[in-house]
Design an enzyme around this catalytic site. Structure first.
Site, PDB file in Angstrom:
ATOM      1  N   CYS A 244      44.038  48.169  34.592  1.00  0.00           N
ATOM      2  CA  CYS A 244      44.055  47.121  35.612  1.00  0.00           C
ATOM      3  C   CYS A 244      42.676  46.469  35.582  1.00  0.00           C
ATOM      4  O   CYS A 244      42.035  46.433  34.531  1.00  0.00           O
ATOM      5  CB  CYS A 244      44.400  47.700  36.984  1.00  0.00           C
ATOM      6  SG  CYS A 244      43.212  48.919  37.596  1.00  0.00           S
ATOM      7  N   ARG A 245      42.192  45.991  36.691  1.00  0.00           N
ATOM      8  CA  ARG A 245      40.891  45.332  36.708  1.00  0.00           C
ATOM      9  C   ARG A 245      39.759  46.353  36.663  1.00  0.00           C
ATOM     10  O   ARG A 245      38.878  46.282  35.829  1.00  0.00           O
ATOM     11  CB  ARG A 245      40.741  44.442  37.947  1.00  0.00           C
ATOM     12  CG  ARG A 245      39.458  43.603  37.941  1.00  0.00           C
ATOM     13  CD  ARG A 245      39.335  42.741  39.173  1.00  0.00           C
ATOM     14  NE  ARG A 245      38.944  43.504  40.342  1.00  0.00           N
ATOM     15  CZ  ARG A 245      37.702  43.876  40.619  1.00  0.00           C
ATOM     16  NH1 ARG A 245      36.721  43.568  39.835  1.00  0.00           N
ATOM     17  NH2 ARG A 245      37.449  44.561  41.716  1.00  0.00           N
TER      18      ARG A 245
END
Length: 113
Positions: A81-82
């Site tokens: 993800c981020r």
């Protein structure tokens, strides 16, 4: 086996199923290979830049379970993800869904670049 143990993995079970990889390990296992590589960010985040050959399954989507059910539970799945928080939650969810080999990128795509 109780219904509880069927629905939930113990911490030690998850430790054997979920591995958090540093950037070098993650790249070595995913670059130039055909793997189940999943970006669990939103479509807008995905479209702003993602790891080559990744597919997008939004961690907050109502279609999350359906989309992951299309993947092979017996083959490794690589998540990011981020920054690592969403993929960690997704990894735990996938372990509960029966995925056997889950690899999570430590620090997310922020660490990848």
């Amino acid at each position: 086996m109780s219904i509880f143990s069927t629905l939930f993995c113990s911490k030690s079970d998850k430790d054997n199923i979920i591995k958090v990889l540093d950037i070098l390990e993650f790249k070595a296992q995913t670059q130039s290979k055909k793997v189940q590589l999943v970006d669990v960010r939103t479509p807008d985040e995905f479209n702003s830049g993602h790891i080559q050959n990744a597919i997008n399954i939004d961690s907050s989507s109502e279609e999350f379970n359906l989309e992951f059910s299309k993947l092979n539970k017996n083959e490794a799945v690589y998540l990011y993800c981020r920054s690592g928080a969403r993929s960690k939650r997704c990894a735990n969810k996938l372990a509960g869904m029966g995925f056997m080999k889950i690899y999570d990128l430590r620090g997310g795509i922020l660490n990848y670049k």
